[in-house]
Write an enzyme that holds these catalytic residues in place. Structure first.
Site, PDB file in Angstrom:
ATOM      1  N   ARG A 189       0.833  -1.212   0.000  1.00  0.00           N
ATOM      2  CA  ARG A 189       0.000   0.000   0.000  1.00  0.00           C
ATOM      3  C   ARG A 189       0.866   1.259   0.000  1.00  0.00           C
ATOM      4  O   ARG A 189       0.555   2.240  -0.678  1.00  0.00           O
ATOM      5  CB  ARG A 189      -0.963  -0.019   1.194  1.00  0.00           C
ATOM      6  CG  ARG A 189      -2.018   1.078   1.119  1.00  0.00           C
ATOM      7  CD  ARG A 189      -3.117   0.917   2.139  1.00  0.00           C
ATOM      8  NE  ARG A 189      -2.651   1.097   3.505  1.00  0.00           N
ATOM      9  CZ  ARG A 189      -3.410   0.969   4.594  1.00  0.00           C
ATOM     10  NH1 ARG A 189      -4.688   0.641   4.464  1.00  0.00           N
ATOM     11  NH2 ARG A 189      -2.923   1.155   5.795  1.00  0.00           N
ATOM     12  N   LYS A 220      -2.713   6.986   1.062  1.00  0.00           N
ATOM     13  CA  LYS A 220      -2.495   7.291   2.477  1.00  0.00           C
ATOM     14  C   LYS A 220      -1.370   8.326   2.548  1.00  0.00           C
ATOM     15  O   LYS A 220      -0.200   7.991   2.761  1.00  0.00           O
ATOM     16  CB  LYS A 220      -2.156   6.004   3.240  1.00  0.00           C
ATOM     17  CG  LYS A 220      -2.344   6.135   4.731  1.00  0.00           C
ATOM     18  CD  LYS A 220      -2.374   4.781   5.394  1.00  0.00           C
ATOM     19  CE  LYS A 220      -2.224   4.862   6.881  1.00  0.00           C
ATOM     20  NZ  LYS A 220      -3.222   5.675   7.574  1.00  0.00           N
ATOM     21  N   GLU A 276     -16.305   6.759   5.856  1.00  0.00           N
ATOM     22  CA  GLU A 276     -15.447   6.138   6.873  1.00  0.00           C
ATOM     23  C   GLU A 276     -15.264   7.125   8.009  1.00  0.00           C
ATOM     24  O   GLU A 276     -15.758   8.259   7.936  1.00  0.00           O
ATOM     25  CB  GLU A 276     -14.105   5.740   6.263  1.00  0.00           C
ATOM     26  CG  GLU A 276     -13.305   6.919   5.713  1.00  0.00           C
ATOM     27  CD  GLU A 276     -11.960   6.514   5.118  1.00  0.00           C
ATOM     28  OE1 GLU A 276     -11.458   5.420   5.427  1.00  0.00           O
ATOM     29  OE2 GLU A 276     -11.408   7.331   4.359  1.00  0.00           O
TER      30      GLU A 276
HETATM   31  N1  PMP Z   1      -9.446   5.072   7.050  1.00  0.00           N
HETATM   32  C1  PMP Z   1      -8.520   6.001   7.315  1.00  0.00           C
HETATM   33  C2  PMP Z   1      -8.772   7.397   6.877  1.00  0.00           C
HETATM   34  C3  PMP Z   1      -7.351   5.669   8.011  1.00  0.00           C
HETATM   35  O1  PMP Z   1      -6.440   6.594   8.282  1.00  0.00           O
HETATM   36  C4  PMP Z   1      -7.176   4.336   8.445  1.00  0.00           C
HETATM   37  C5  PMP Z   1      -5.949   3.965   9.231  1.00  0.00           C
HETATM   38  N2  PMP Z   1      -4.868   3.677   8.435  1.00  0.00           N
HETATM   39  C6  PMP Z   1      -8.148   3.387   8.128  1.00  0.00           C
HETATM   40  C7  PMP Z   1      -9.283   3.794   7.434  1.00  0.00           C
HETATM   41  C8  PMP Z   1      -7.991   1.949   8.501  1.00  0.00           C
HETATM   42  O2  PMP Z   1      -7.047   1.329   7.661  1.00  0.00           O
HETATM   43  P1  PMP Z   1      -6.121   0.151   8.173  1.00  0.00           P
HETATM   44  O3  PMP Z   1      -7.015  -0.933   8.656  1.00  0.00           O
HETATM   45  O4  PMP Z   1      -5.338  -0.255   6.988  1.00  0.00           O
HETATM   46  O5  PMP Z   1      -5.288   0.702   9.265  1.00  0.00           O
END
Ligand code: PMP
Length: 292
Positions: free
Chosen positions: A53, A152, A185
């Protein structure tokens, strides 16, 4: 003095010595990408997925990471080793590097890479059992056609603005809708709801991060025999859901029992949520890339 050892651009240094330039475009413009990664029981959880990622995000913003994926993985593992991390949270960051005051990334000759191994607590412990109240932020999630939330990036202002709304409302987290008003989210977590024993979570294309915890929970739920639907839903569906929970690397998985003052289900962590949280914990504690 901190005993923490940080990886920074080829060296393992003490925290006090881990400094980057004020001309780094990560600082000046939020120009860079990062990963938050968990270590459970001496193993890096979903190591390859996080590294992939990170490199996909870098590719999307045309940021050349000055090392291979294998070398990056070794940086991650070695930073854990030097800090004797058995259970913890690791941050991998790649910035555009030192440039001049203009936003043009061509002035940045080489990307900067650093890795911090430590711990993180997002939400109060008791909320993992009792459930958490959240609010819906007025702030909408970045539109996927503008800055895709799948990247990200170091620019988290969109999420920070929503988090400020949560702070002002006196709750730990805010739910964000996308530009069309569809549930997207939370500021650092993906969202799930349960209705009539079916599990729903928003699809990636509506503008969310492709969460690694989200994907793990989807797989575990399917293995447990649940029907999982990645489909769009609105706040009405959240308010009238039987259960709601959030997933994320830092948050892990946490029940949500109140949204905008509406009690979700019977106001307690529901049976599907509880089962999935347990399945996630068991899986996380027994899977991952060995550090030692
Ligand atoms: N959405 C956002 C905006 C985030 O910053 C995160 C944390 N990384 C997540 C969802 C959850 O993703 P992950 O399970 O890969 O940590």
């Amino acid at each position: 003095m901190s005993q923490r050892i940080i990886y920074l651009d080829g060296n393992y240094v003490r925290e006090e010595e881990a400094k980057i330039s004020v001309f780094d475009h990560g600082v000046l413009y939020g120009d860079g990408v990062f990963e938050g990664i968990r270590v459970y029981n001496g193993r890096v959880f979903k190591c390859e997925e996080h590294i992939n990622r990170l490199y996909n995000a870098a590719k999307a913003i045309m940021l050349e990471i000055p090392m291979s994926k294998e070398e990056m993985t070794e940086v991650l593992l070695e930073t854990c080793r030097r800090n004797q991390i058995k259970d913890g949270y690791v941050r991998l960051v790649v910035t555009r590097g030192k440039g001049d005051l203009g936003l043009n990334p061509v002035s940045c000759k080489v990307a900067s890479v650093f890795c911090i191994a430590g711990s993180i607590t997002l939400y109060p412990d008791e909320m993992y059992i009792k459930g958490m109240p959240i609010i819906t932020a007025v702030q909408r999630r970045n539109k996927a056609t503008i800055v895709d939330p799948q990247i990200k990036s170091l620019n988290y202002l969109n999420n920070i603005l929503a988090k400020i709304e949560a702070n002002r409302a006196g709750v730990p987290e805010a739910l964000m809708l996308n530009h069309d008003g569809v549930v997207a989210e939370c500021t650092g977590d993906n969202i799930f709801i349960v209705k009539d024993n079916v599990i729903y979570t928003p699809p990636i294309y509506i503008g969310i991060l492709d969460g690694i915890t989200r994907n793990t929970v989807i797989e575990l739920a399917k293995e447990l025999g649940y029907e999982v639907k990645e489909s769009e839903f609105t706040l009405f569906n959240v308010y009238s859901a039987d259960e709601c929970f959030l997933t994320g690397t830092a948050a892990e998985a946490i029940p949500v029992t109140n949204v905008d003052g509406r009690i979700i289900g019977n106001g307690e962590a529901g049976p599907v949520t509880t089962r999935l949280l347990e399945a996630f914990k068991a899986y996380a504690n027994n899977n991952g890339r060995d550090i030692y």
